[in-house]
Design a protein around this motif. Sequence first.
Motif, mmCIF file in Angstrom:
data_model
loop_
_atom_site.group_PDB
_atom_site.id
_atom_site.type_symbol
_atom_site.label_atom_id
_atom_site.label_comp_id
_atom_site.label_asym_id
_atom_site.label_seq_id
_atom_site.Cartn_x
_atom_site.Cartn_y
_atom_site.Cartn_z
ATOM 1 N N LEU A 3 0.838 -1.186 0.000
ATOM 2 C CA LEU A 3 0.000 0.000 0.000
ATOM 3 C C LEU A 3 0.879 1.243 0.000
ATOM 4 O O LEU A 3 2.065 1.182 0.324
ATOM 5 C CB LEU A 3 -0.925 -0.012 1.209
ATOM 6 N N GLU A 18 -0.115 0.209 14.117
ATOM 7 C CA GLU A 18 -1.021 -0.853 13.672
ATOM 8 C C GLU A 18 -0.343 -1.857 12.761
ATOM 9 O O GLU A 18 -0.844 -2.964 12.558
ATOM 10 C CB GLU A 18 -2.219 -0.243 12.930
ATOM 11 N N CYS A 19 0.793 -1.499 12.191
ATOM 12 C CA CYS A 19 1.419 -2.362 11.184
ATOM 13 C C CYS A 19 2.132 -3.546 11.838
ATOM 14 O O CYS A 19 3.057 -3.352 12.626
ATOM 15 C CB CYS A 19 2.400 -1.566 10.337
ATOM 16 N N PRO A 20 1.762 -4.754 11.485
ATOM 17 C CA PRO A 20 2.399 -5.924 12.085
ATOM 18 C C PRO A 20 3.824 -6.158 11.576
ATOM 19 O O PRO A 20 4.562 -6.958 12.148
ATOM 20 C CB PRO A 20 1.478 -7.077 11.669
ATOM 21 N N ASN A 21 4.190 -5.460 10.502
ATOM 22 C CA ASN A 21 5.510 -5.664 9.908
ATOM 23 C C ASN A 21 6.466 -4.506 10.151
ATOM 24 O O ASN A 21 7.587 -4.513 9.628
ATOM 25 C CB ASN A 21 5.360 -5.875 8.397
ATOM 26 N N ALA A 23 6.347 -1.619 8.893
ATOM 27 C CA ALA A 23 6.631 -1.070 7.566
ATOM 28 C C ALA A 23 6.364 0.431 7.459
ATOM 29 O O ALA A 23 6.694 1.043 6.445
ATOM 30 C CB ALA A 23 5.786 -1.801 6.516
ATOM 31 N N ILE A 24 5.766 1.019 8.490
ATOM 32 C CA ILE A 24 5.343 2.422 8.409
ATOM 33 C C ILE A 24 6.246 3.293 9.272
ATOM 34 O O ILE A 24 6.523 2.982 10.427
ATOM 35 C CB ILE A 24 3.884 2.566 8.863
ATOM 36 N N ILE A 33 5.277 4.053 3.684
ATOM 37 C CA ILE A 33 5.250 2.594 3.802
ATOM 38 C C ILE A 33 6.434 2.027 3.041
ATOM 39 O O ILE A 33 6.638 2.336 1.862
ATOM 40 C CB ILE A 33 3.929 2.024 3.252
ATOM 41 N N CYS A 38 5.813 -4.295 3.538
ATOM 42 C CA CYS A 38 4.343 -4.361 3.544
ATOM 43 C C CYS A 38 3.856 -5.620 2.835
ATOM 44 O O CYS A 38 4.215 -5.878 1.692
ATOM 45 C CB CYS A 38 3.758 -3.131 2.856
ATOM 46 N N THR A 39 3.038 -6.396 3.533
ATOM 47 C CA THR A 39 2.433 -7.605 2.948
ATOM 48 C C THR A 39 0.926 -7.420 2.757
ATOM 49 O O THR A 39 0.204 -8.400 2.584
ATOM 50 C CB THR A 39 2.651 -8.808 3.864
ATOM 51 N N GLU A 40 0.461 -6.183 2.821
ATOM 52 C CA GLU A 40 -0.981 -5.912 2.816
ATOM 53 C C GLU A 40 -1.643 -6.616 4.002
ATOM 54 O O GLU A 40 -2.821 -6.925 3.971
ATOM 55 C CB GLU A 40 -1.625 -6.333 1.503
ATOM 56 N N CYS A 41 -0.832 -6.882 5.030
ATOM 57 C CA CYS A 41 -1.273 -7.535 6.262
ATOM 58 C C CYS A 41 -1.558 -9.025 6.106
ATOM 59 O O CYS A 41 -2.079 -9.660 7.026
ATOM 60 C CB CYS A 41 -2.475 -6.828 6.904
ATOM 61 N N PRO A 48 -5.978 -4.687 5.227
ATOM 62 C CA PRO A 48 -4.890 -3.794 5.636
ATOM 63 C C PRO A 48 -5.292 -2.942 6.842
ATOM 64 O O PRO A 48 -6.251 -2.174 6.777
ATOM 65 C CB PRO A 48 -4.661 -2.927 4.393
ATOM 66 N N GLN A 49 -4.565 -3.114 7.925
ATOM 67 C CA GLN A 49 -4.916 -2.422 9.172
ATOM 68 C C GLN A 49 -4.662 -0.924 9.094
ATOM 69 O O GLN A 49 -5.404 -0.122 9.658
ATOM 70 C CB GLN A 49 -4.130 -3.031 10.327
ATOM 71 N N CYS A 50 -3.604 -0.533 8.395
ATOM 72 C CA CYS A 50 -3.302 0.897 8.311
ATOM 73 C C CYS A 50 -4.433 1.649 7.606
ATOM 74 O O CYS A 50 -4.875 2.711 8.062
ATOM 75 C CB CYS A 50 -1.983 1.132 7.598
HETATM 76 S S1 SF4 Z 1 -1.112 -2.970 4.762
HETATM 77 FE FE1 SF4 Z 1 -0.541 -3.948 6.700
HETATM 78 S S2 SF4 Z 1 1.588 -4.603 6.356
HETATM 79 FE FE2 SF4 Z 1 1.147 -3.021 4.811
HETATM 80 S S3 SF4 Z 1 1.790 -1.099 5.724
HETATM 81 FE FE3 SF4 Z 1 -0.404 -1.338 6.156
HETATM 82 S S4 SF4 Z 1 -0.484 -2.275 8.190
HETATM 83 FE FE4 SF4 Z 1 1.622 -2.579 7.382
#
Ligand code: SF4
Length: 80
Positions: A3, A18-21, A23-24, A33, A38-41, A48-50
């Motif tokens: 994203l 909120e990002c589990p990776n 990435a933000i 990002i 980013c794996t799109e969650c 996607p949580q973001c």
């Molecule tokens: S979509 Fe998920 S993994 Fe990608 S930046 Fe947003 S929260 Fe992080």
Amino acid sequence: MALVIKEECVLCTVCESECPNGAISRGDDAYMIDSTLCTECAGFYDQPQCAAVCPVDCISTPADAKPQDGIYQKFLRLVS
Ligand code: SF4
Ligand code: SF4
């Protein structure tokens, strides 16, 4: 695919945690990002949580994005 955060970002900080990776991160004028993280969650959440928490709806999939079959494999690479 990853994203992207558009210039409408108001630097509210909400998405970062909120990002589990992880990435933000904050840029000069907007949050950013890291497309390599980013794996799109995928592997964590079903959406996607973001993008779900952004109050100004400025996080989205790039307009030229193509469906990507390998997103779950990207998740597996990141967690291995
Ligand atoms: S979509 Fe998920 S993994 Fe990608 S930046 Fe947003 S929260 Fe992080
Ligand atoms: S939630 Fe939206 S407005 Fe807030 S920092 Fe993230 S991208 Fe910017």
